[in-house]
Design an enzyme around this catalytic site. Sequence first.
Site, mmCIF file in Angstrom:
data_model
loop_
_atom_site.group_PDB
_atom_site.id
_atom_site.type_symbol
_atom_site.label_atom_id
_atom_site.label_comp_id
_atom_site.label_asym_id
_atom_site.label_seq_id
_atom_site.Cartn_x
_atom_site.Cartn_y
_atom_site.Cartn_z
ATOM 1 N N CYS A 152 5.533 10.597 2.174
ATOM 2 C CA CYS A 152 4.226 11.256 2.319
ATOM 3 C C CYS A 152 3.091 10.271 2.013
ATOM 4 C CB CYS A 152 4.177 12.463 1.386
ATOM 5 S SG CYS A 152 2.556 13.228 1.237
ATOM 6 N N CYS A 165 0.376 11.516 -0.402
ATOM 7 C CA CYS A 165 0.897 11.551 -1.771
ATOM 8 C C CYS A 165 0.679 10.216 -2.467
ATOM 9 C CB CYS A 165 2.387 11.886 -1.771
ATOM 10 S SG CYS A 165 2.794 13.518 -1.122
#
Length: 328
Positions: A81, A84
């Site tokens: 991700c 993230c």
Amino acid sequence: MQPRNMSMSGVVDLAAVKAAQEAKAKAEQARAEAARQGGGAVSGVSPSSLVIDVDEAGFEREVLQRSTEVPVVIDFWAEWCEPCKQLSPLLEGLAREYNGRFVLAKIDVDANQMLMQQFGVQGIPAVFAVVAGQALPLFQGAAPVEQIRQTLDQLIQVGEERFGLTGITVDPDAGSAEQQEAPVAEVPAGPYDALLEAAVQALDAGDLGGAVQAYRNVLNDDPGNTEAKLGLAQAELLQRVQGLDPQQVRKDAADRPADVAAQITAADLDLVGGHVEDAFGRLIDAVRRTAGDDRDAARVRLLELLEVVGSDDPRVTAARTQLARVLF
């Protein structure tokens, strides 16, 4: 995405009270000294304990149980991700900056699919919080740092006002053998020592009104003074039970189980008599059975009695968990 869901809606042993206050004062002095030596941090857990990796096996211990002492912010993330990789370091930095006012729990969704499903995570990064066992969605996706700060401040306020959570203390040298073996330096007298000593002397003399006023004088100038908060809670408790007929109070509570005022008065007597779990259980039952102003009165008195006993007592942790289950 904007943060959401952040609103939640007998015989008095004065010697024991004084001993508790003195122990609290020594702890505060030790923390103050550690703060001066450690650049602002206070003695307690290590900074590494503020950011933890959590899996399904450790979730109950590391998140649910810990949330009865301090708000736990959960960062759902994954290695693949990209957002993230921007948000996670930001949250880790804020956890260190807030210095024990919350703990950050990082959960890898690839390795913990069950937790992801239980929280209803639709996409990552997703940030939740757990306060006294209650899960709260905060925001999803990347967010500006000031928006995150505002959300964290609201979360911490909820933890303090509704559940009495004041966070944990942090020591940058926690775990160091040299630090643990070093003697604690003598701490100079603080600006309120004379007033605090006057309060203790008033307690010794049975002058509860004088003790209450002395503690309030400190809090007027220093609202965050921990020793004065504890002392005021204790002195007000003793003042409330002074002159009561214990037998009549207990009879009234037994005869009128739905009378919240009677249960609150009996809980005060329970605590002063050393029946801590009885006091907490009585008020938790009152919260469970009532609604509206009665429920709020029982909840507020319970939080006041939790403050008297102190957050280090395991009975306080258990009572906070039970209160959370009753409220939600």
